[in-house]
Design a protein around this motif. Structure first.
Motif, PDB file in Angstrom:
ATOM      1  N   SER A 184       1.505  65.121  87.831  1.00 54.24           N
ATOM      2  CA  SER A 184       2.859  65.457  87.401  1.00 54.24           C
ATOM      3  C   SER A 184       2.881  65.753  85.901  1.00 54.24           C
ATOM      4  O   SER A 184       2.332  64.991  85.107  1.00 54.24           O
ATOM      5  CB  SER A 184       3.797  64.278  87.703  1.00 54.24           C
ATOM      6  N   PRO A 185       3.512  66.877  85.478  1.00 60.22           N
ATOM      7  CA  PRO A 185       3.545  67.202  84.045  1.00 60.22           C
ATOM      8  C   PRO A 185       4.274  66.159  83.208  1.00 60.22           C
ATOM      9  O   PRO A 185       3.914  65.919  82.055  1.00 60.22           O
ATOM     10  CB  PRO A 185       4.261  68.555  84.010  1.00 60.22           C
ATOM     11  N   ARG A 186       5.290  65.512  83.765  1.00 62.41           N
ATOM     12  CA  ARG A 186       6.005  64.497  82.996  1.00 62.41           C
ATOM     13  C   ARG A 186       5.122  63.276  82.764  1.00 62.41           C
ATOM     14  O   ARG A 186       5.156  62.664  81.699  1.00 62.41           O
ATOM     15  CB  ARG A 186       7.307  64.122  83.718  1.00 62.41           C
ATOM     16  N   GLU A 194       0.555  67.206  75.563  1.00 61.66           N
ATOM     17  CA  GLU A 194       1.496  68.270  75.884  1.00 61.66           C
ATOM     18  C   GLU A 194       0.793  69.452  76.533  1.00 61.66           C
ATOM     19  O   GLU A 194       1.329  70.078  77.453  1.00 61.66           O
ATOM     20  CB  GLU A 194       2.214  68.730  74.619  1.00 61.66           C
ATOM     21  N   ALA A 197       0.283  68.939  80.196  1.00 63.44           N
ATOM     22  CA  ALA A 197       1.536  69.136  80.926  1.00 63.44           C
ATOM     23  C   ALA A 197       1.853  70.627  81.067  1.00 63.44           C
ATOM     24  O   ALA A 197       2.271  71.092  82.126  1.00 63.44           O
ATOM     25  CB  ALA A 197       2.672  68.414  80.213  1.00 63.44           C
ATOM     26  N   ARG A 198       1.644  71.386  79.991  1.00 61.87           N
ATOM     27  CA  ARG A 198       1.908  72.825  80.022  1.00 61.87           C
ATOM     28  C   ARG A 198       1.029  73.540  81.046  1.00 61.87           C
ATOM     29  O   ARG A 198       1.472  74.441  81.761  1.00 61.87           O
ATOM     30  CB  ARG A 198       1.693  73.447  78.642  1.00 61.87           C
ATOM     31  N   ASP A 199      -0.239  73.139  81.102  1.00 61.05           N
ATOM     32  CA  ASP A 199      -1.169  73.792  82.032  1.00 61.05           C
ATOM     33  C   ASP A 199      -0.695  73.654  83.482  1.00 61.05           C
ATOM     34  O   ASP A 199      -0.813  74.581  84.276  1.00 61.05           O
ATOM     35  CB  ASP A 199      -2.574  73.190  81.874  1.00 61.05           C
ATOM     36  N   VAL A 200      -0.169  72.474  83.824  1.00 66.26           N
ATOM     37  CA  VAL A 200       0.344  72.266  85.178  1.00 66.26           C
ATOM     38  C   VAL A 200       1.639  73.037  85.393  1.00 66.26           C
ATOM     39  O   VAL A 200       1.855  73.664  86.442  1.00 66.26           O
ATOM     40  CB  VAL A 200       0.565  70.761  85.452  1.00 66.26           C
ATOM     41  N   MET A 201       2.521  73.044  84.398  1.00 61.48           N
ATOM     42  CA  MET A 201       3.814  73.713  84.534  1.00 61.48           C
ATOM     43  C   MET A 201       3.656  75.230  84.672  1.00 61.48           C
ATOM     44  O   MET A 201       4.508  75.892  85.274  1.00 61.48           O
ATOM     45  CB  MET A 201       4.709  73.375  83.340  1.00 61.48           C
TER      46      MET A 201
END
Length: 447
Positions: A184-186, A194, A197-201
């Protein structure tokens, strides 16, 4: 949308399929277990409810673990537990091992119930969060339908071991699939970086502008220096946590699990044969899947509360009609009316209360304690399921069937009043917007 995005959400929701399968399969297996392992009304309830005792433990433990270890790693452990439980049920030689196997399965059920909705909610863009959150409920209904089909397939040979043991197949698929799923990015923003998280989003969001907006809101919430435990016990969250727990409890005690667990028993009491009773549950399971598919497309277009109110009215009405007809013309004379009324109940539940709970619970709770708070609410949900599973056979023997359904109808009326008065609306708002509004309304301060 790329195929990888679909796979992430489908594999993420596979834990819901296992939950649905293990909930639904026991309804058919109960008809034949007694031939090998003698059961009375108490031990019958114990076989059903032992899974729910495990689920209470699993959901209570999984919330803090999801926040500490990450959603993905926890699902890996859950898949292994599902496999162990399925094999134990297949080889169970006596009531003790049968109950132990159901307890083990329950640990995984509770864990998946608390973890999967959080994972899907945190992975989804705001405008799709309701639809993708509903995917968990869709998988649950597919799992229930799969269980009913397996029950029917093995009814002629009274193969209850195969019914219970075949849960190992989707468990292995989940175990393999989780290897390819992102975190989960969160959670990544909180515990890694960060950039992670960005890579997953980038997989689930359509453009960088949406990602930048979400990251900014996530950073603002993350800057509030509170631990998970501090948020859970804080006075400002307490009202929302209580509302979430009551919401979860109502979903289970409005009557759905009495139908899922004991539909073949109800049909048998109405004069249908064993094979016909199981076939009737296949029909109910099919309806459940179809209406949940409809819910996927409407949950982001209609306010959550409006859907819940509509569902309440429909469920209560179908239960009252069924009770009145059984009282006036008798249960054996109204077998097909019972099937129709139960199907209507499933329609209203499947479009509203079934999926919306799993969408709203993660939405209602703050990022720092989302896993733990959802775990607490899921724990209460499993307590409600346990109460229904243990008491329904006793009530069904002690009271006439129409009075049992009237009790569930009265509970439905209370649930309707609760939704109107206390439940917040969450549609069309980011998770961070919902949390920020919660903090403002309750006077919580950033630290």
């Amino acid at each position: 949308m790329k195929i990888t995005k679909y796979l992430i959400f489908i594999l993420g929701a596979l834990g819901g399929l296992l939950y649905g399968y293990d909930n639904g399969v026991i309804s058919g297996a109960l008809l034949f277990i007694d031939n090998d392992i003698p059961l009375n009304s108490f031990t019958e309830g114990l076989v059903v409810s032992s899974m729910l005792i495990g689920a209470i433990i699993g959901s209570g433990a999984s919330g803090p673990l999801a926040d500490k270890l990450g959603r993905r790693r926890l699902v890996l452990f859950i898949a292994i537990i599902y496999i162990i439980g399925s094999i134990t049920l297949f080889i169970a030689p006596n009531i003790t091992i049968l109950v132990i196997g159901r307890l083990i399965i329950g640990l995984a059920v509770g864990g998946s119930m608390a973890t999967v909705p959080v994972y899907l909610s945190e992975m989804a863009p705001t405008e799709l969060r309701g639809s993708l959150g509903t995917l968990n409920q869709l998988m649950i209904t597919i799992g229930i339908l799969s269980a009913y089909i397996v029950n029917y397939a093995f009814a002629d040979i009274e193969g209850w071991r195969w019914m219970l043991g075949l849960a190992v197949v989707p468990s292995i698929i989940l175990l393999i699939g989780i290897v390819f799923m992102p975190e989960s990015p969160r959670w990544l923003l909180e515990h890694r970086s960060e950039q992670a998280a960005r890579d997953v989003m980038k997989i689930t969001f359509d453009n960088n502008e949406e990602i930048n907006t979400e990251i900014k809101e996530m950073r603002e919430i993350s800057a509030i220096s509170e631990s998970t435990w501090a948020v859970i016990k804080s006075p400002w969250l307490r009202p929302t946590l209580i509302i979430g727990c009551i919401f979860a409890l109502f979903q289970q005690i409005v009557g759905i699990n009495a139908i899922i667990f004991y539909a073949p028993t109800i049909f048998s009491k109405a004069g249908l044969g064993e094979a016909t009773s199981i076939l009737g549950t296949v029909g109910i399971g099919t309806i459940n899947v179809l209406v949940t598919i409809i819910a996927v497309f409407i949950v982001d277009k209609v306010d959550r509360k409006k859907l819940l109110v509509t569902g309440n009215i429909g469920m209560v009405t179908s239960l009252i009609i069924m009770a009145v007809l059984i009282w006036t013309i008798g249960i054996t004379s109204s077998s097909w009316i019972i099937i129709i009324c139960l199907s209507l109940f499933i329609v209203f539940f499947g479009i509203t209360w079934g999926p919306i709970l799993w969408v709203m619970l993660p939405e209602m709770f703050p990022t720092r304690a989302r896993g733990a708070a959802t775990g607490v609410a899921t724990l209460v949900l499993n307590i409600g399921t346990l109460i229904v599973a243990q008491l329904f056979p006793i009530l069904n023997n002690a009271l006439s069937t129409e009075w049992v359904f009237l009790i569930f109808a009265m509970i439905g009326v209370l649930a309707l009043a609760f939704v109107i008065k206390y439940l917040p609306e969450t549609r069309g708002r980011s998770l961070e917007e919902i949390e920020y509004d919660l903090r403002l309304r309750t006077g919580a301060k950033s630290k």
